[in-house]
Design a protein around this motif. Structure first.
Motif, mmCIF file in Angstrom:
data_model
loop_
_atom_site.group_PDB
_atom_site.id
_atom_site.type_symbol
_atom_site.label_atom_id
_atom_site.label_comp_id
_atom_site.label_asym_id
_atom_site.label_seq_id
_atom_site.Cartn_x
_atom_site.Cartn_y
_atom_site.Cartn_z
ATOM 1 N N LEU A 366 35.299 44.493 16.189
ATOM 2 C CA LEU A 366 34.074 45.412 15.711
ATOM 3 C C LEU A 366 32.943 44.541 15.399
ATOM 4 N N GLN A 587 40.671 55.211 17.919
ATOM 5 C CA GLN A 587 40.292 54.208 18.965
ATOM 6 C C GLN A 587 40.073 54.656 20.400
ATOM 7 N N MET A 590 36.587 54.438 21.510
ATOM 8 C CA MET A 590 36.053 52.857 21.726
ATOM 9 C C MET A 590 36.180 52.700 22.978
#
Length: 750
Positions: A366, A587, A590
């Motif tokens: 990240l 997640q 993402m």
């Protein structure tokens, strides 16, 4: 100069590419017509003087000349009124000549003026007004044909057909043809406006892409002249003395190091230094050569890497270092680290014990995505320096690969106890590192093994550290190797293979647990994933964690969301307006494909945002990621309800509650289960509900198992209740069977 004046006067607003309004066109046409008419009457005036025309004719001609000049003068401020007066003058004069004059030529001139009237009106007014003028001209045509032409007399027949041809051509043909031309031009203008708008939108989009490429970017021509620079490039190149990029060249800012050519920017890669600061090294990479011989160049500040390379080149053991040390941190690489550890533990005089541990920077992916490659390298470098500073000289540190570091530390008897060793490891791991002067919080995963107990070689110890590393978590970031761990990993691997097959074959099913309001009516559901294998159900936390490790979490989420949307679509047709909450580990958002799927679904089915609620698990570490916040805001703007699940047990803070556009807060079951007997938990739940109300958020309490708990939560102001007391999770098929019979009931549950 005079020609330019005439152009500006007669062709009003002609320089505008688009958007020339009707007023400007009508004004231009009016001026041209008035000017031509003034010229005709001026010529007539001069001719009357020299031809000794009667004073009456001269006076009338002078009157019209003065009138037309006056109209031409007032045409700028009073265009519409002037046009009306000009048209009225034309009509009046023509009708007077037609009805009162005895001269045939005068009648012809009047008739031609009247026949030309629809064309003049079309130029000055509108198509409808032109049609009216065409109809009015039937009278003069009838007047002339009946009064002066005799169709039965063969001698007058040619005059009649000439009259008819003139009437049709001037009164009908030309106005309609001009109107058709105007219509075509107007359509083309509208189309061009649309194309111009799209061009502007695309230009703005490309401008935004260029400005937000994530790297310093330049746009120049083949001679090196700078045409455009984004903000990152301006920040990189600009100095206090000089920060104006207009009319400059790349060579004004950069000097090539090895490339002696003046056109160094045309190379695929070029190493340069800033002219204002020769200590700053810049790498230029040519991205593309366009059809217009322009270049797109990406810049990278390689000063720090260049300094490291220069330092290595200045040593006599450059080749050895390249083979045995990490280039960025100068720490031993994997092979050299193992060699040094084995040499230490193999010494006959050394009767030591020690600990091997692998450190992995948890959030590095990240950070790399958020701050870029250069800053990511700085994070690794600064961490390695801090680690070396905190450990003793007897410790051996190496960089294995990526963001993994290994450390072997000789131990005394005190640190053989895991509690003491954990405290020691925590003390040497830096809580923060600085990047460009900014402090950055660090998060780690550590896998630990003991020398002698867990292995006698560096390679074995590292292998066991890797196994232990797999079982570290966000709450327990230190994990110790044990012999049972190998069997557990083998079983987990086998289960992972079966899970991969189950996800691809869509064997993971959805169950629904009802959520009720304060009156006991079912107001929504929570969707729960269930996986049955060999007659037994695998705990969701187990297979979701495995799916996350194997990178299958997004595919699993896509399958489950599509299954939910199919059911919600059927419910929408049946007018079953009961939302279903879908739990996300965080997640999934993402993943660009999953996020695009949600946006596509709500675009195709606008009602879906009211029926599909999104729960974000608060224990997920990605809750703090800015990209998650941005995408949650986008989903919220599209109407999705956002819920924070397991509130109070993980990563959320008051600041994140403001940043995240959530409108639902779910209180975790660990705060509900002690109710109503534990006053401390009562106060915590009460303050949480008050916090949610202050943020205008709805509260859902989960894990309710008794009536006393439900009664207390309702009294505290909880909006929605969930738990075994109201209903256990059941397969979705129970609610969709028999034409959704059970879902249609939505009966009271207590």
């Amino acid at each position: 100069m005079f020609i330019q004046f005439l152009k500006n006067y007669f062709f009003v607003d002609s320089n505008h590419t688009f958007g020339c309004d009707d007023k400007a066109f009508h004004q231009s046409a009016l001026r041209i017509l008035l000017a031509l008419t003034v010229c005709i009457f001026a010529v007539s005036e001069v001719h009357s003087i020299f031809a000794s025309k009667p004073l009456t004719f001269l006076g009338v001609n002078s009157f019209y000349l003065v009138l037309l000049i006056g109209l031409l003068f007032f045409s700028k401020k009073h265009t519409q009124i002037t046009a009306v007066l000009f048209t009225a003058t034309l009509i009046t004069t023509s009708f007077l000549l037609l009805t009162l004059s005895d001269q045939l030529d005068a009648k012809k001139y009047a008739l031609i003026s009247l026949y030309s009237l629809p064309l003049v009106i079309r130029l000055l007014f509108s198509f409808k007004a032109s049609l009216i003028a065409m109809v009015i001209n039937l009278y003069p045509f009838y007047f002339m044909t009946t009064e002066y032409l005799n169709i039965s007399n063969p001698d007058t027949t040619p005059s009649f057909y000439f009259q008819l041809l003139t009437f049709v051509t001037l009164n009908i043909g030309l106005p309609l043809a001009v109107s058709r031309i105007f219509h075509t031009l107007e359509s083309n203008t509208i189309h061009m406006k649309e194309l111009y708008k799209k061009l502007n939108d695309n230009y703005a989009l490309h401008e935004e892409f260029f400005e937000n490429t994530g790297s310093p970017t330049l746009f120049c021509d083949q001679h090196g002249k700078l045409l455009k620079t984004n903000q990152l490039a301006r920040d990189l190149l600009a100095t206090v003395e000089k920060n104006d990029f207009s009319d400059t060249k790349i060579s004004d800012w950069l000097s090539p190091i090895e490339n002696s050519s003046k056109l160094f920017w045309q190379s695929n890669v070029a190493e340069c230094t800033l002219k204002a600061n020769t200590g700053t090294h810049i790498e230029i990479r040519r991205a593309t050569l366009t059809k217009h011989n322009h270049y797109v160049l990406h810049l990278q500040n390689t000063t720090q890497l260049h300094a490291i390379q220069q330092e290595l080149e200045n040593t006599q053991q450059t080749n050895s270092r390249l083979a045995h040390f990490d280039l960025l941190t100068l720490l031993p690489n994997h092979r050299n680290f193992c060699r040094q550890v084995n040499q230490l533990i193999d010494k006959p005089s050394k009767h030591l014990t020690g600990a091997m541990f692998i450190i992995r920077i948890r959030q590095f992916k990240l950070l790399n995505k958020q701050y870029g490659k250069d800053s990511a390298n700085k994070i690794i470098l600064n961490f390695s320096k801090a680690l070396q500073k905190n450990v003793s000289d007897q410790a051996i540190i190496g960089r294995l690969r990526g963001v993994k570091f290994a450390c072997f530390v000789p131990l005394n008897q005190t640190h053989l106890i895991q509690k003491n060793l954990s405290a020691f490891i925590n003390s040497i791991l830096p809580d923060q590192v600085k990047v460009d002067g900014r402090p950055l919080n660090m998060d780690y995963q550590v896998g630990i093994s003991y020398y002698h107990t867990d292995g006698n070689t560096a390679e074995t110890l590292l292998e066991h550290c890797e196994m232990a590393l797999e079982y570290s978590s966000s709450t327990e970031h230190l994990s110790y190797y044990n012999h049972e761990l190998e069997n557990k990993l083998i079983k987990e691997h086998e289960l992972g293979l079966k899970l991969s097959s189950a996800i691809k074959n869509k064997e993971i099913k959805m169950w629904l647990q009802p959520q009720v309001n304060q009156n006991g009516h079912i107001c929504s559901f929570e969707a729960l994933a269930r996986w049955k294998i060999d007659g037994k159900y695998v705990p969701p936390m187990t297979f979701i964690k495995i799916a996350e490790k194997q990178g299958l979490l997004s595919l699993l989420a896509v399958n489950l969301v599509r299954e939910l949307v199919e059911t919600l679509t059927e419910w929408h047709k049946e007018h079953i307006h009961t939302p279903i909450a879908f739990n996300l580990a965080g997640q999934e958002l993402m993943n660009d494909s999953f996020f695009a799927l949600l946006m596509t679904l709500v675009a195709d089915k606008p009602w879906l945002s009211k029926m599909l609620e999104l729960e974000i698990t608060e224990t997920s570490y990605v809750m703090t990621n800015p990209l998650i916040h941005k995408r949650l805001r986008s989903l919220s703007q599209y109407g999705f309800s956002i819920a924070i699940d397991d509130f109070g047990t993980g990563q959320a803070s008051l600041g994140q509650l403001v940043d995240i556009p959530a409108n639902i807060l779910k209180i975790d079951r660990r705060f509900i289960s002690p109710l109503p007997n534990d006053q401390r938990h009562v106060d915590i739940v009460k303050s949480t509900i008050q916090l949610a109300e202050s943020l205008n958020m709805k509260v859902i309490a989960e894990g309710i198992e008794t009536k006393e708990q439900a009664t207390l939560l309702i009294a505290l102001g909880c909006h929605t209740l969930q738990g075994y007391y109201f209903g256990k999770p059941s397969p979705m098929s129970d609610w969709t069977a028999r034409n959704h019979e059970k879902a249609k009931e939505l009966r009271m549950v207590y």
